[in-house]
Scaffold this motif. Structure first.
Motif, PDB file in Angstrom:
ATOM      1  N   MET A   1       3.646  -2.823  -8.079  1.00  0.00           N
ATOM      2  CA  MET A   1       2.881  -1.555  -8.456  1.00  0.00           C
ATOM      3  C   MET A   1       2.894  -1.588 -10.021  1.00  0.00           C
ATOM      4  SD  MET A   1       3.367   2.412  -7.280  1.00  0.00           S
ATOM      5  CE  MET A   1       2.916   1.850  -5.433  1.00  0.00           C
ATOM      6  N   GLU A   2       1.945  -0.958 -10.519  1.00  0.00           N
ATOM      7  CA  GLU A   2       1.629  -0.737 -12.190  1.00  0.00           C
ATOM      8  C   GLU A   2       2.555   0.382 -12.442  1.00  0.00           C
ATOM      9  OE1 GLU A   2      -2.395   0.139 -13.071  1.00  0.00           O
ATOM     10  OE2 GLU A   2      -2.935  -1.999 -12.767  1.00  0.00           O
ATOM     11  N   ASP A   3       3.122   0.171 -13.658  1.00  0.00           N
ATOM     12  CA  ASP A   3       4.176   1.157 -14.098  1.00  0.00           C
ATOM     13  C   ASP A   3       3.771   2.597 -14.165  1.00  0.00           C
ATOM     14  OD1 ASP A   3       5.194  -1.062 -14.763  1.00  0.00           O
ATOM     15  OD2 ASP A   3       6.007  -0.574 -16.923  1.00  0.00           O
ATOM     16  N   GLU A   4       2.396   2.944 -14.514  1.00  0.00           N
ATOM     17  CA  GLU A   4       1.990   4.299 -14.509  1.00  0.00           C
ATOM     18  C   GLU A   4       1.885   4.840 -13.123  1.00  0.00           C
ATOM     19  OE1 GLU A   4      -1.288   5.097 -16.940  1.00  0.00           O
ATOM     20  OE2 GLU A   4      -0.643   4.026 -18.574  1.00  0.00           O
ATOM     21  N   VAL A   5       1.397   3.924 -12.079  1.00  0.00           N
ATOM     22  CA  VAL A   5       1.207   4.617 -10.771  1.00  0.00           C
ATOM     23  C   VAL A   5       2.609   4.851 -10.252  1.00  0.00           C
ATOM     24  CG1 VAL A   5       0.185   4.023  -8.354  1.00  0.00           C
ATOM     25  CG2 VAL A   5      -1.176   3.058 -10.743  1.00  0.00           C
ATOM     26  N   ALA A   6       3.410   3.867 -10.414  1.00  0.00           N
ATOM     27  CA  ALA A   6       4.840   3.769  -9.743  1.00  0.00           C
ATOM     28  C   ALA A   6       5.383   5.270 -10.492  1.00  0.00           C
ATOM     29  CB  ALA A   6       5.836   2.770 -10.266  1.00  0.00           C
ATOM     30  N   ALA A   7       5.270   5.626 -11.767  1.00  0.00           N
ATOM     31  CA  ALA A   7       5.792   6.686 -12.341  1.00  0.00           C
ATOM     32  C   ALA A   7       5.562   7.982 -11.717  1.00  0.00           C
ATOM     33  CB  ALA A   7       5.544   6.803 -13.659  1.00  0.00           C
ATOM     34  N   VAL A   8       3.848   8.072 -11.223  1.00  0.00           N
ATOM     35  CA  VAL A   8       3.383   9.029 -10.502  1.00  0.00           C
ATOM     36  C   VAL A   8       4.075   9.375  -9.124  1.00  0.00           C
ATOM     37  CG1 VAL A   8       1.363  10.319  -9.663  1.00  0.00           C
ATOM     38  CG2 VAL A   8       1.284   9.023 -11.950  1.00  0.00           C
ATOM     39  N   HIS A   9       4.340   8.402  -8.393  1.00  0.00           N
ATOM     40  CA  HIS A   9       4.782   8.319  -7.105  1.00  0.00           C
ATOM     41  C   HIS A   9       6.141   8.672  -7.171  1.00  0.00           C
ATOM     42  CE1 HIS A   9       1.637   7.062  -4.525  1.00  0.00           C
ATOM     43  NE2 HIS A   9       1.300   5.872  -5.337  1.00  0.00           N
TER      44      HIS A   9
ATOM     45  N   VAL B   1       0.962  -1.085   0.040  1.00  0.00           N
ATOM     46  CA  VAL B   1      -0.097  -0.196   0.075  1.00  0.00           C
ATOM     47  C   VAL B   1       0.745   1.192   0.080  1.00  0.00           C
ATOM     48  CG1 VAL B   1      -1.853   1.168   1.269  1.00  0.00           C
ATOM     49  CG2 VAL B   1      -1.762  -1.233   1.325  1.00  0.00           C
ATOM     50  N   SER B   2       0.888   2.063  -0.942  1.00  0.00           N
ATOM     51  CA  SER B   2       1.611   3.157  -0.956  1.00  0.00           C
ATOM     52  C   SER B   2       0.729   4.633  -1.295  1.00  0.00           C
ATOM     53  CB  SER B   2       2.421   3.246  -2.228  1.00  0.00           C
ATOM     54  OG  SER B   2       3.432   2.145  -2.129  1.00  0.00           O
ATOM     55  N   HIS B   3       1.194   5.645  -0.613  1.00  0.00           N
ATOM     56  CA  HIS B   3       0.532   6.770  -0.760  1.00  0.00           C
ATOM     57  C   HIS B   3       1.582   7.805  -0.763  1.00  0.00           C
ATOM     58  CE1 HIS B   3      -3.725   5.927  -0.915  1.00  0.00           C
ATOM     59  NE2 HIS B   3      -3.666   5.268   0.004  1.00  0.00           N
ATOM     60  N   SER B   4       1.491   9.117  -1.552  1.00  0.00           N
ATOM     61  CA  SER B   4       2.270  10.077  -1.350  1.00  0.00           C
ATOM     62  C   SER B   4       1.714  11.393  -0.768  1.00  0.00           C
ATOM     63  CB  SER B   4       2.895  10.901  -2.947  1.00  0.00           C
ATOM     64  OG  SER B   4       3.463   9.680  -3.457  1.00  0.00           O
ATOM     65  N   TYR B   5       2.302  12.088  -0.363  1.00  0.00           N
ATOM     66  CA  TYR B   5       1.914  13.274   0.607  1.00  0.00           C
ATOM     67  C   TYR B   5       2.526  14.553   0.276  1.00  0.00           C
ATOM     68  CZ  TYR B   5      -0.135   9.517   3.370  1.00  0.00           C
ATOM     69  OH  TYR B   5      -0.765   8.511   3.960  1.00  0.00           O
ATOM     70  N   ASP B   6       1.892  15.855   0.051  1.00  0.00           N
ATOM     71  CA  ASP B   6       2.384  16.932  -0.179  1.00  0.00           C
ATOM     72  C   ASP B   6       3.253  17.448   0.972  1.00  0.00           C
ATOM     73  OD1 ASP B   6       1.589  17.548  -2.992  1.00  0.00           O
ATOM     74  OD2 ASP B   6      -0.306  18.043  -2.062  1.00  0.00           O
ATOM     75  N   SER B   7       3.081  17.055   2.294  1.00  0.00           N
ATOM     76  CA  SER B   7       4.030  17.615   3.392  1.00  0.00           C
ATOM     77  C   SER B   7       4.610  16.448   3.809  1.00  0.00           C
ATOM     78  CB  SER B   7       3.184  18.236   4.255  1.00  0.00           C
ATOM     79  OG  SER B   7       2.510  17.581   5.272  1.00  0.00           O
ATOM     80  N   TYR B   8       5.776  16.834   4.534  1.00  0.00           N
ATOM     81  CA  TYR B   8       6.474  15.551   5.332  1.00  0.00           C
ATOM     82  C   TYR B   8       5.653  15.381   6.537  1.00  0.00           C
ATOM     83  CZ  TYR B   8       9.676  13.296   8.333  1.00  0.00           C
ATOM     84  OH  TYR B   8      10.530  12.314   8.735  1.00  0.00           O
ATOM     85  N   ALA B   9       5.178  16.318   7.188  1.00  0.00           N
ATOM     86  CA  ALA B   9       4.293  16.192   8.293  1.00  0.00           C
ATOM     87  C   ALA B   9       3.167  15.233   8.193  1.00  0.00           C
ATOM     88  CB  ALA B   9       4.086  17.528   8.635  1.00  0.00           C
ATOM     89  N   GLN B  10       2.340  15.354   7.520  1.00  0.00           N
ATOM     90  CA  GLN B  10       1.372  14.258   6.795  1.00  0.00           C
ATOM     91  C   GLN B  10       1.945  12.893   6.836  1.00  0.00           C
ATOM     92  OE1 GLN B  10       0.365  16.399   3.290  1.00  0.00           O
ATOM     93  NE2 GLN B  10      -2.071  16.676   4.080  1.00  0.00           N
TER      94      GLN B  10
ATOM     95  N   ARG C   1       9.358  16.047  -7.159  1.00  0.00           N
ATOM     96  CA  ARG C   1       8.812  17.246  -6.856  1.00  0.00           C
ATOM     97  C   ARG C   1       8.408  17.858  -5.782  1.00  0.00           C
ATOM     98  NH1 ARG C   1       5.221  19.115 -12.254  1.00  0.00           N
ATOM     99  NH2 ARG C   1       6.019  17.752 -13.856  1.00  0.00           N
ATOM    100  N   GLY C   2       8.864  17.016  -4.736  1.00  0.00           N
ATOM    101  CA  GLY C   2       8.705  17.489  -3.204  1.00  0.00           C
ATOM    102  C   GLY C   2       7.917  16.949  -2.377  1.00  0.00           C
ATOM    103  N   ALA C   3       7.333  15.743  -2.788  1.00  0.00           N
ATOM    104  CA  ALA C   3       6.347  14.975  -2.095  1.00  0.00           C
ATOM    105  C   ALA C   3       7.055  14.085  -1.215  1.00  0.00           C
ATOM    106  CB  ALA C   3       5.159  14.330  -2.704  1.00  0.00           C
ATOM    107  N   THR C   4       6.495  13.342  -0.249  1.00  0.00           N
ATOM    108  CA  THR C   4       6.845  12.452   0.710  1.00  0.00           C
ATOM    109  C   THR C   4       6.123  11.035   0.378  1.00  0.00           C
ATOM    110  OG1 THR C   4       7.772  13.820   2.167  1.00  0.00           O
ATOM    111  CG2 THR C   4       7.550  11.381   2.899  1.00  0.00           C
ATOM    112  N   LEU C   5       6.842  10.126  -0.036  1.00  0.00           N
ATOM    113  CA  LEU C   5       6.350   8.686  -0.347  1.00  0.00           C
ATOM    114  C   LEU C   5       6.100   7.542   1.194  1.00  0.00           C
ATOM    115  CD1 LEU C   5       4.838   6.422  -2.160  1.00  0.00           C
ATOM    116  CD2 LEU C   5       7.302   5.885  -2.685  1.00  0.00           C
TER     117      LEU C   5
END
Length: 202
Positions: A114-122, A4-13, A128-132
Motif C-alpha cells: 500500500m502507498e504510504d499516504e493511504v496506509a496512514a489514513v487507514h 484489498v483494504s477498506h475501513s468501516y465506521d462501524s464494526y458491524a459493517q 479514531r474508531g474505525a475497523t479495517l
C-alpha cells in the motif's frame, strides 16, 4: 496477489464484509480485521447480559460464527495499543518493532504494497474508531472482492483524509493519544449494531 483494504465506521459493517469475502471463497488465512478496542467494547456492552454473551470475553461477543471472526482477540499493536483483531495483517503489525516511526499497522500495510499516504489514513481511521478489513486475493479476484467490500459502505479515504487535514492532521502519529468515541458516536454504533442484528449472532 493483490491486497484489498477498506475501513468501516462501524464494526458491524466490517464484520459483514468479512463474512461476504469468506462466503465468496477467499480463505480466512488471507483475510484480516483490526478494530478499535473501545468501539468493539461498546458493541459488547449492549449484549453483555444476554444468554449468548454470558461469560464471553470481548472476542467471543464481537466475533462469533466461524472462519476469521472465530479467532478474533485482543492484541497490542505498536502505535495503536490494544485492538481487537485477527488474521495475517494483525499478526504482521504485532510483530513490528515497537518505536518504528510509522507504527505497526501502518508499517504492515506499506509492507503489503500500500502507498504510504493511504496506509496512514487507514491506520489513523483505526485509531479514531474505525475497523479495517484487508484481504489478499489473486489479481483476477480484485474487482469481485472490491465489489463485495464496497456493498457495506466503507469509508471514503480521500474525503476522510481531507476532513482531518482541515482539522490540522498531517499523517498517522503512533504517539498520538488513544481515541475514545463521543457519546453521540457510541449511540450511533449501538443503533447500527441492533439494526443489523449483529448482537444476536455473537
Amino acid at each position: 496477489m493483490k491486497t484489498v483494504s477498506h475501513s468501516y465506521d462501524s464494526y458491524a459493517q466490517a464484520r459483514a464484509a468479512v463474512t461476504a469475502i469468506e462466503k465468496a471463497g477467499i480463505p480466512s488465512s488471507d483475510v484480516s480485521i483490526v478494530a478499535n478496542r473501545h468501539v468493539t467494547a461498546q458493541y459488547a456492552e449492549d449484549d453483555a447480559a444476554s444468554d449468548t454473551a454470558a461469560g464471553a470475553g470481548i472476542g467471543g461477543v464481537v466475533g462469533g460464527g466461524a472462519g476469521l471472526l472465530a479467532g478474533i482477540g485482543l492484541l497490542a499493536i505498536p502505535g495503536l495499543g490494544p485492538v481487537v483483531a485477527a488474521g495475517w495483517l494483525a499478526a504482521t503489525a504485532v510483530g513490528a518493532a515497537a518505536g518504528v516511526a510509522t507504527g505497526g499497522l501502518m508499517g504492515a500495510l506499506i509492507g503489503s504494497g500500500m502507498e504510504d499516504e493511504v496506509a496512514a489514513v487507514h491506520a489513523e481511521a483505526v485509531r479514531r474508531g474505525a475497523t479495517l478489513v484487508t484481504a489478499r486475493v489473486p489479481d483476477t479476484e480484485v474487482g469481485r472482492v472490491e465489489g463485495l467490500m464496497s456493498v457495506h459502505r466503507p469509508i471514503d479515504s480521500t474525503e476522510r483524509a481531507a476532513s482531518w487535514r482541515e482539522e490540522g492532521w498531517t499523517t498517522f502519529d503512533p504517539n498520538a493519544p488513544a481515541y475514545r468515541p463521543t457519546e453521540t458516536e457510541i449511540q450511533r454504533m449501538r443503533r447500527e449494531w441492533r439494526d443489523q442484528g449483529m448482537g444476536k449472532q455473537a
